[in-house]
Motif scaffolding. Structure first.
Motif, PDB file in Angstrom:
ATOM      1  N   LEU A   1      16.626 -22.443 -29.064  1.00 18.23           N
ATOM      2  CA  LEU A   1      16.400 -21.396 -28.064  1.00 18.23           C
ATOM      3  C   LEU A   1      17.601 -21.241 -27.145  1.00 18.23           C
ATOM      4  O   LEU A   1      18.038 -20.117 -26.848  1.00 18.23           O
ATOM      5  N   LEU A   2      18.138 -22.354 -26.685  1.00 16.69           N
ATOM      6  CA  LEU A   2      19.295 -22.307 -25.795  1.00 16.69           C
ATOM      7  C   LEU A   2      20.501 -21.707 -26.509  1.00 16.69           C
ATOM      8  O   LEU A   2      21.218 -20.869 -25.947  1.00 16.69           O
ATOM      9  N   LEU A   3      20.711 -22.108 -27.769  1.00 21.63           N
ATOM     10  CA  LEU A   3      21.840 -21.588 -28.525  1.00 21.63           C
ATOM     11  C   LEU A   3      21.699 -20.085 -28.765  1.00 21.63           C
ATOM     12  O   LEU A   3      22.669 -19.327 -28.611  1.00 21.63           O
ATOM     13  N   GLY A   4      20.487 -19.645 -29.127  1.00 21.58           N
ATOM     14  CA  GLY A   4      20.273 -18.219 -29.364  1.00 21.58           C
ATOM     15  C   GLY A   4      20.455 -17.393 -28.111  1.00 21.58           C
ATOM     16  O   GLY A   4      21.084 -16.319 -28.133  1.00 21.58           O
ATOM     17  N   ALA A   5      19.921 -17.872 -26.979  1.00 16.71           N
ATOM     18  CA  ALA A   5      20.072 -17.138 -25.720  1.00 16.71           C
ATOM     19  C   ALA A   5      21.526 -17.118 -25.271  1.00 16.71           C
ATOM     20  O   ALA A   5      22.026 -16.081 -24.796  1.00 16.71           O
ATOM     21  N   ALA A   6      22.228 -18.238 -25.418  1.00 15.10           N
ATOM     22  CA  ALA A   6      23.633 -18.290 -25.010  1.00 15.10           C
ATOM     23  C   ALA A   6      24.499 -17.396 -25.884  1.00 15.10           C
ATOM     24  O   ALA A   6      25.440 -16.742 -25.393  1.00 15.10           O
ATOM     25  N   ALA A   7      24.191 -17.340 -27.180  1.00 14.24           N
ATOM     26  CA  ALA A   7      24.978 -16.500 -28.083  1.00 14.24           C
ATOM     27  C   ALA A   7      24.799 -15.019 -27.781  1.00 14.24           C
ATOM     28  O   ALA A   7      25.648 -14.199 -28.160  1.00 14.24           O
ATOM     29  N   ALA A   8      23.701 -14.655 -27.097  1.00 22.08           N
ATOM     30  CA  ALA A   8      23.459 -13.247 -26.768  1.00 22.08           C
ATOM     31  C   ALA A   8      24.223 -12.796 -25.534  1.00 22.08           C
ATOM     32  O   ALA A   8      24.357 -11.584 -25.320  1.00 22.08           O
ATOM     33  N   VAL A   9      24.737 -13.716 -24.745  1.00 22.20           N
ATOM     34  CA  VAL A   9      25.436 -13.339 -23.509  1.00 22.20           C
ATOM     35  C   VAL A   9      26.630 -12.432 -23.785  1.00 22.20           C
ATOM     36  O   VAL A   9      26.810 -11.401 -23.107  1.00 22.20           O
ATOM     37  N   PRO A  10      27.499 -12.728 -24.766  1.00 23.30           N
ATOM     38  CA  PRO A  10      28.627 -11.815 -25.021  1.00 23.30           C
ATOM     39  C   PRO A  10      28.201 -10.423 -25.472  1.00 23.30           C
ATOM     40  O   PRO A  10      28.978  -9.468 -25.335  1.00 23.30           O
ATOM     41  N   LEU A  11      26.982 -10.286 -26.013  1.00 25.12           N
ATOM     42  CA  LEU A  11      26.520  -8.980 -26.463  1.00 25.12           C
ATOM     43  C   LEU A  11      26.402  -7.975 -25.320  1.00 25.12           C
ATOM     44  O   LEU A  11      26.450  -6.767 -25.543  1.00 25.12           O
ATOM     45  N   VAL A  12      26.236  -8.478 -24.108  1.00 20.95           N
ATOM     46  CA  VAL A  12      26.036  -7.600 -22.955  1.00 20.95           C
ATOM     47  C   VAL A  12      27.215  -6.644 -22.776  1.00 20.95           C
ATOM     48  O   VAL A  12      27.039  -5.485 -22.387  1.00 20.95           O
ATOM     49  N   GLY A  13      28.426  -7.084 -23.087  1.00 21.12           N
ATOM     50  CA  GLY A  13      29.603  -6.257 -22.872  1.00 21.12           C
ATOM     51  C   GLY A  13      30.148  -5.599 -24.116  1.00 21.12           C
ATOM     52  O   GLY A  13      31.204  -4.972 -24.059  1.00 21.12           O
ATOM     53  N   LEU A  14      29.452  -5.717 -25.255  1.00 22.90           N
ATOM     54  CA  LEU A  14      29.955  -5.166 -26.506  1.00 22.90           C
ATOM     55  C   LEU A  14      29.361  -3.784 -26.778  1.00 22.90           C
ATOM     56  O   LEU A  14      28.299  -3.431 -26.259  1.00 22.90           O
ATOM     57  N   GLY A  15      30.050  -3.011 -27.626  1.00 23.82           N
ATOM     58  CA  GLY A  15      29.538  -1.720 -28.041  1.00 23.82           C
ATOM     59  C   GLY A  15      28.301  -1.870 -28.898  1.00 23.82           C
ATOM     60  O   GLY A  15      28.077  -2.913 -29.532  1.00 23.82           O
TER      61      GLY A  15
END
Length: 383
Positions: free
Chosen positions: A290-304
């Motif tokens: 869960l922690l890995l999946g949530a952390a991996a989503a953080v960079p998605l916030v600034g991507l197209g």
């Protein structure tokens, strides 16, 4: 008329599928009814259990509500949308009641049809009321500012994702284990034929079978479990970032989906194994995933959004590959039997299939967003 694709239509199809599944359950033992048994006039049932009354009344209410909203969203005037929706729901209920003549153990009932019709009417009334208050138009304006025009099916996917978690997956958030069910179907289709042994070997090699043979170290198994949970959490987050415009909205959706995943996993365990076992799925591997999946989503916030869709394709493919390495669940058969014996309302039975098929539908949608030529593919706005 907005260019946005409404999510009400796919949600209507899902609601109708739930109703069909619940009404015709267990989907086996079909037989042609005798002429003296079949009747176009539905029989009356002298005694109606209160649970059945509530189920029949409430079962059609969401369908009436969502289907009426779909018609309103398509430009129908409120009176015609209400009449069309009510006619479709009444016709669906009547048709399914007649089909119950062919299903062993199911009894068609005039009272069920009336209750279903009343439930759909309440749903239609709710949709017309919401529309008259201007809430539908307000939501559409927010959608135009918050989401891409093609977000309808993506939002429907996000709405149905928690439902697929109600039936416990092999691993927490590990949806998409389709091959074992296909294998069972092929066994039935090829029974007493030479193709059975050729198509379906007795002991297919899996990572877990290799573990028992001492081929693979248990540390690798723990790693695969962590990655499976992480991919199961990251997949809906990629869908969310592929539809949302503002970064603030993306952050809110990511947080909400993580909390929803945890909450639905706990609810699933509580429903199936008792409230005291609500968090029995919480292990070191599950929490790390869960922690890995949530952390991996953080960079998605600034991507197209196109980049998010492309990454989502890879995540879903990884999830599907890893979940098929999961070991057989010792409690799966017991849980399935409890569900199919009516321990839970039958509308929940189809959630097992939502969980199995959700990654594949999400994969198709993400591929469409990745390969599609949209005008709005830029980096998300700040607000």
């Amino acid at each position: 008329m907005s260019l946005h694709r409404s999510s009400a239509w796919p949600l209507s199809w899902a609601a109708a599928a739930l109703i069909v599944y619940a009404t015709l359950h267990p989907m086996t033992g079909w037989h042609w009814p005798d002429s003296h048994v079949f009747s176009w006039v539905l029989p009356k049932q002298p005694n109606e259990l209160m649970d059945d009354v509530v189920a029949n009344l409430l079962g059609y209410l969401p369908l009436g509500f969502i289907l009426c909203l779909a018609h309103l969203r398509s430009g129908w005037l409120a009176p015609w949308a209400a009449l069309r929706t009510l006619a479709l729901c009444v016709a669906l209920s009547y048709s399914l009641e007649l089909l119950q003549f062919t299903v062993p153990g199911r009894v068609p009932s005039l009272s069920d049809w009336v209750l279903n019709s009343l439930g759909s009417a309440w749903g239609v009334l709710g949709a017309v009321t919401v529309h008259a208050l201007g809430l539908v138009d307000a939501w559409h304006r927010l959608r135009e500012r918050w989401f891409i025009p093609q977000a309808g099916h993506g939002l429907a996917l996000l709405s149905l994702w928690p439902l697929g978690l109600l039936f416990p997956p092999p691993l927490p958030l590990g949806q998409g284990q389709l091959l074992p069910h296909l294998r069972i179907g092929l066994v039935e289709l090829t029974r007493d034929t030479p193709w059975q042994a050729w198509l379906l070997p007795e002991d297919p090699l899996t990572l877990w079978s290799s573990v028992h043979a001492g081929v693979v170290a248990s540390q690798w198994i723990d790693l695969v479990e962590v990655l499976t949970v992480a991919a199961g959490m990251l997949a809906p987050l990629c869908v969310a970032c592929a539809v949302a415009r503002p970064r603030v909205l993306r952050i809110a959706m990511l947080s909400g989906l993580v909390l929803t995943g945890v909450g639905m996993s706990a609810l699933s365990s509580a429903l199936n194994f008792g409230p005291v076992h609500a968090f029995s799925w919480v292990t070191t591997q599950a929490m790390a995933g869960l922690l890995l999946g949530a952390a991996a989503a953080v960079p998605l916030v600034g991507l197209g959004r196109r980049t998010c869709a492309a990454l989502g394709v890879g995540v879903v493919l990884t999830l599907v590959a890893l979940i098929h390495l999961a070991p057989p669940d010792a409690y799966y058969a017991q849980t399935l039997q409890a569900w199919e014996n009516g321990r839970f309302i039958r509308f929940h039975g189809l959630s097992r299939w939502f969980g199995i098929l959700w990654p594949y539908v999400a994969l198709a949608w993400l591929l469409g967003r990745w390969w599609g030529h949209e005008a709005d593919l830029s980096v998300p706005k700040q607000a």
